[in-house]
Design a protein around this motif. Structure first.
Motif, short mmCIF file in Angstrom:
data_model
loop_
_atom_site.label_atom_id
_atom_site.label_comp_id
_atom_site.label_asym_id
_atom_site.label_seq_id
_atom_site.Cartn_x
_atom_site.Cartn_y
_atom_site.Cartn_z
N GLY A 53 -4.43 0.96 -2.93
CA GLY A 53 -5.20 0.30 -1.89
C GLY A 53 -6.50 -0.33 -2.32
N GLY A 54 -6.93 -0.12 -3.56
CA GLY A 54 -8.18 -0.70 -4.03
C GLY A 54 -7.96 -2.04 -4.69
N GLY A 105 0.01 -5.94 -1.53
CA GLY A 105 0.33 -6.58 -2.81
C GLY A 105 0.13 -8.08 -2.74
N GLY A 106 0.35 -8.66 -1.56
CA GLY A 106 0.13 -10.09 -1.39
C GLY A 106 -1.34 -10.46 -1.43
N LEU A 164 0.82 -1.20 0.00
CA LEU A 164 0.00 0.00 0.00
C LEU A 164 0.86 1.26 0.00
N GLY A 165 0.56 2.17 -0.93
CA GLY A 165 1.26 3.44 -1.01
C GLY A 165 2.63 3.36 -1.64
N ALA A 166 3.02 2.18 -2.08
CA ALA A 166 4.36 1.98 -2.65
C ALA A 166 4.29 1.70 -4.15
N SER A 167 5.44 1.79 -4.79
CA SER A 167 5.55 1.53 -6.22
C SER A 167 6.65 0.50 -6.45
N THR A 183 10.46 -2.36 -4.40
CA THR A 183 10.87 -3.76 -4.60
C THR A 183 12.09 -3.86 -5.52
N ALA A 184 12.75 -2.73 -5.77
CA ALA A 184 13.85 -2.71 -6.74
C ALA A 184 15.00 -3.64 -6.36
#
Length: 230
Positions: free
Chosen positions: A81-82, A113-114, A50-53, A57-58
């Motif tokens: 978040g949706g 994301g999970g 949530l809130g991340a891009s 995860t780079a």
């Protein structure tokens, strides 16, 4: 498995300030991580929290790419978040990657994301080889996270949301799953990461902050081993 679920304590949330120490541990563990079994260009799709891009995860994606996996970030920018809104895009990307290579995807999701990864696999099991979640509230959703108030402010009834998640679980996920969790998690109550619905889920505890899961050497090692043995 019956576990009393609750949001993380304030002390755990304060512990998130120790996240930078995970990077130090990652550097120290680099020689051992370099010796992990290498892949054979198998597909991997990684979803941020949530809130991340993809920026979050780079390092993880770079490590898995170095291990010779065909690694992809998602194509939707920031995780807003949706789940219902973001899920179609993840499924479309998975279908495109599957069509290009003919291979099934390993899908990894951090936090929310999970949750999205699990729903993609639930609806399209033929596309995926396995699901790996990291600090994801697979039971109860936002009710047992420090973001509960964020969702309530948007008009979300957390009890209704929890019931909806439970109803979704009437359709089981039929592929291998791993839930990585930490009792130091200050964002998601670790109890919510225990999958009580799908008996094939492998639960693995690590010692990391929630924000540190994406740079934890323990998590990197688990990912390498799970991908190699898929």
């Amino acid at each position: 498995m019956m576990i009393d679920m609750k949001p993380p304590p304030i002390s755990a949330l304060a512990g998130e300030a120790l996240t930078p120490l995970e990077l130090t541990r990652l550097i120290a563990a680099s020689p051992a991580l370099a010796r992990q079994q290498r892949g054979n260009s198998e597909l991997v799709l990684v979803l941020p929290g949530l809130g991340a891009s993809n920026a979050s995860t780079a390092l993880m994606r770079r490590y898995l790419s170095w291990l010779n996996y065909d690694v992809h970030g998602w194509t939707q920018g920031t995780n807003t978040g949706g789940v219902r809104e973001l899920l179609p895009g993840v499924v479309a990307q998975a279908k495109e990657l599957h069509a290009e290579t003919g291979g099934k995807l390993n899908i990894i999701g951090w936090s929310l994301g999970g949750v999205i990864a699990r729903e993609a696999a639930r609806e399209n099991p033929a596309l995926f080889r396995q699901v790996i979640t990291m600090g994801s509230p697979v039971a109860g959703g936002p009710k047992y996270t420090s973001f509960g108030r964020f969702y309530e402010a948007q008009g979300v009834d957390l009890d209704k949301f929890e019931a909806m998640i439970q109803a979704r679980e009437s359709t089981p996920i039929r592929i291998p799953m791993t839930s990585i969790y930490s009792k130091r998690d200050g964002i998601v109550g670790w109890q919510a990461s225990i999958d009580r619905y799908n008996s094939q889920t492998d639960h693995i505890e690590v010692s990391a902050t929630h924000l540190g899961l994406g740079i934890s050497p323990e998590v990197f090692r688990i990912l390498a081993q799970k991908l190699a043995n898929a």
